[in-house]
Structures are given as C-alpha cells and as structure tokens.
Design a protein around this motif. Structure first.
Motif, PDB file in Angstrom:
ATOM      1  N   LEU A 106       2.851   5.877  -3.140  1.00  0.00           N
ATOM      2  CA  LEU A 106       3.961   6.623  -3.746  1.00  0.00           C
ATOM      3  C   LEU A 106       3.733   6.822  -5.240  1.00  0.00           C
ATOM      4  CD1 LEU A 106       6.922   7.770  -3.613  1.00  0.00           C
ATOM      5  CD2 LEU A 106       7.638   5.450  -4.169  1.00  0.00           C
ATOM      6  N   LEU A 107       3.399   5.745  -5.935  1.00  0.00           N
ATOM      7  CA  LEU A 107       3.213   5.819  -7.385  1.00  0.00           C
ATOM      8  C   LEU A 107       2.045   6.721  -7.761  1.00  0.00           C
ATOM      9  CD1 LEU A 107       3.863   2.082  -8.320  1.00  0.00           C
ATOM     10  CD2 LEU A 107       5.418   4.038  -8.582  1.00  0.00           C
TER      11      LEU A 107
ATOM     12  N   GLY B 200       1.278   8.504   3.787  1.00  0.00           N
ATOM     13  CA  GLY B 200       0.892   7.299   3.057  1.00  0.00           C
ATOM     14  C   GLY B 200       2.050   6.404   2.657  1.00  0.00           C
ATOM     15  N   THR B 201       3.273   6.960   2.611  1.00  0.00           N
ATOM     16  CA  THR B 201       4.434   6.165   2.198  1.00  0.00           C
ATOM     17  C   THR B 201       5.497   6.103   3.288  1.00  0.00           C
ATOM     18  OG1 THR B 201       4.053   6.717  -0.119  1.00  0.00           O
ATOM     19  CG2 THR B 201       6.230   5.919   0.457  1.00  0.00           C
ATOM     20  N   LEU B 202       5.944   7.261   3.753  1.00  0.00           N
ATOM     21  CA  LEU B 202       7.045   7.295   4.711  1.00  0.00           C
ATOM     22  C   LEU B 202       6.657   6.710   6.068  1.00  0.00           C
ATOM     23  CD1 LEU B 202       9.972   8.108   5.021  1.00  0.00           C
ATOM     24  CD2 LEU B 202       9.221  10.373   5.748  1.00  0.00           C
ATOM     25  N   LYS B 203       5.496   7.095   6.586  1.00  0.00           N
ATOM     26  CA  LYS B 203       5.067   6.590   7.896  1.00  0.00           C
ATOM     27  C   LYS B 203       4.914   5.072   7.902  1.00  0.00           C
ATOM     28  CE  LYS B 203       1.714   7.067  11.541  1.00  0.00           C
ATOM     29  NZ  LYS B 203       0.301   7.023  11.768  1.00  0.00           N
ATOM     30  N   PRO B 204       4.214   4.451   6.932  1.00  0.00           N
ATOM     31  CA  PRO B 204       4.135   2.984   6.927  1.00  0.00           C
ATOM     32  C   PRO B 204       5.501   2.311   6.775  1.00  0.00           C
ATOM     33  CG  PRO B 204       2.451   3.893   5.496  1.00  0.00           C
ATOM     34  CD  PRO B 204       3.329   5.031   5.912  1.00  0.00           C
TER      35      PRO B 204
ATOM     36  N   PRO C 191       0.818  -1.224   0.000  1.00  0.00           N
ATOM     37  CA  PRO C 191       0.000   0.000   0.000  1.00  0.00           C
ATOM     38  C   PRO C 191       0.850   1.273   0.000  1.00  0.00           C
ATOM     39  CG  PRO C 191      -0.885  -1.574   1.560  1.00  0.00           C
ATOM     40  CD  PRO C 191       0.427  -2.132   1.087  1.00  0.00           C
ATOM     41  N   ALA C 192       1.987   1.251   0.695  1.00  0.00           N
ATOM     42  CA  ALA C 192       2.871   2.419   0.700  1.00  0.00           C
ATOM     43  C   ALA C 192       3.460   2.660  -0.688  1.00  0.00           C
ATOM     44  CB  ALA C 192       3.984   2.235   1.731  1.00  0.00           C
ATOM     45  N   LEU C 193       3.845   1.586  -1.365  1.00  0.00           N
ATOM     46  CA  LEU C 193       4.373   1.712  -2.722  1.00  0.00           C
ATOM     47  C   LEU C 193       3.303   2.229  -3.676  1.00  0.00           C
ATOM     48  CD1 LEU C 193       6.625   1.240  -4.811  1.00  0.00           C
ATOM     49  CD2 LEU C 193       5.778  -1.103  -5.029  1.00  0.00           C
TER      50      LEU C 193
ATOM     51  N   ALA D 129       2.279  20.869  -1.425  1.00  0.00           N
ATOM     52  CA  ALA D 129       1.922  20.648  -0.018  1.00  0.00           C
ATOM     53  C   ALA D 129       1.089  19.371   0.134  1.00  0.00           C
ATOM     54  CB  ALA D 129       1.184  21.853   0.538  1.00  0.00           C
ATOM     55  N   GLY D 130       0.071  19.239  -0.704  1.00  0.00           N
ATOM     56  CA  GLY D 130      -0.771  18.039  -0.639  1.00  0.00           C
ATOM     57  C   GLY D 130       0.009  16.776  -0.974  1.00  0.00           C
ATOM     58  N   GLY D 131       0.864  16.863  -1.988  1.00  0.00           N
ATOM     59  CA  GLY D 131       1.666  15.706  -2.382  1.00  0.00           C
ATOM     60  C   GLY D 131       2.643  15.286  -1.301  1.00  0.00           C
TER      61      GLY D 131
END
Length: 191
Positions: free
Chosen positions: A29-30, A74-78, A24-26, A65-67
């Motif tokens: 990212l995409l 959604g990516t770094l924290k997981p 899900p993190a990957l 900012a949103g990105g």
C-alpha cells in the motif's frame, strides 16, 4: 459460516493468522501510493515536453490503472484472505477454513496426527508468532500441513499436544471397554 461439530466435539481454540501477516500488504500500500503520487506529480508538471503533454491523459490513465491493480492484488486481496481464513482446534481435529466463499478447508483429524513442529523466523519470534507444521497420515502415507503465522504459536503447539494426548486417552479407554478380557474369547455362553 460456523464450523459444524460432531457429537461430543468442542472447539478449544478459534483464531486467525497473526496480524503480522498483513505487513506485506501494508508495505505494498505504502509503496504503491508513493509511486503513484510521484508519477502523477511528474505527469502534471507544466514544463513537460510537448509529446508528454499531448499524451498526458493516457499516462495518467495507465498510472491509475496500474496503481489500482497493485492495490487490489497486493493489499486488498491479502487483507480479505486474512480476514476470511480461520483456524480451529477442536477436541477431534484441526481445521483451517474460509468463513465465506469457496470451502477449501484443510482438516487434520487428531487420530491421524503424529507430530506438531514449530518453525519461527526471527521476525515471527519477536511477535511470538510462528508456523506450525502438522505431520499426519496413516499406513506410511504421511503429509505435512502448514498453519502459517499462528499467533502465540508456542502455546498453540502445546495445546494441540495436550488435546492429542487427551484424544488418544479417550480412544484407548473406549477401545479397552469394548475389547474382550485378556486370554478370553468374549462372553462365554454355556448351555
């Protein structure tokens, strides 16, 4: 931070969640990079209406900012959570804890463990991962602890069952050596 063991306790398995938990993190990212690229490309086109051209800098700021927020949560924290969380099976307990930061350890002593269930989705079964549900407690107060996305889950379940059996044999042997002989009242003292 290393797991602190009691006397006679040994680590049997040390692992973290299966890398499949990072999908899900990957995917986040995409998708985030794709959406950001599209929006930044759209905002930078030369044939924009005057209104969009005039406020382009605000739009670019909002996209970035949103990105960045989407990437952070959604990516770094997981990714950091996955890398920081370890699961240990010892000769006395099952422990799931963070290596750094707040403890938040989940500890299930083998003496309170009654059952280990394996739950696998189709996707998990393709990579031999799965969720292990530990049923534990005493005096009618039973709880469930979920070890999510464990690698080689069927083997992990078997090893927990073997360690549980060994633990129970040791406790029974220790109890038998301390208990009085059947029909007896302990040592007899005659004057």
């Amino acid at each position: 931070m290393k797991l602190k063991l009691v006397d006679g306790e040994q680590v049997v398995i040390r692992t973290r969640a299966h890398h499949r938990a990072l999908l899900p993190a990957l995917l986040n990212l995409l998708i985030t990079v794709m959406v950001m690229s599209f929006l930044l490309g759209y905002l930078s086109r030369a044939d924009q209406p005057e209104f969009v051209e005039h406020y382009q800098h605000i739009g670019v700021f909002l996209v970035w900012a949103g990105g960045l927020l989407a990437l952070a949560f959604g990516t770094l924290k997981p990714l950091l959570t996955w890398g920081n969380r370890m699961t240990y099976l010892t000769s006395h307990r099952v422990v799931q804890k963070n290596l750094l930061g707040a403890a938040q350890a989940s500890v299930v002593p083998l003496g309170l463990l009654s059952e280990v269930q394996l739950k696998q989705s189709r996707i998990q079964s393709m990579s031999e991962a799965g969720d292990l549900i530990l049923l534990h407690g005493a005096y009618g107060q039973h709880q469930r602890t979920r070890l999510s996305n464990m690698p080689d889950a069927a083997h992990f379940q078997t090893v927990i069952a073997e360690e549980l059996g060994e633990y129970r044999r040791q406790v029974a042997a220790q109890y038998a050596s301390q208990a009085p002989a059947p029909g007896g009242y302990g040592e007899a003292h005659y004057a």
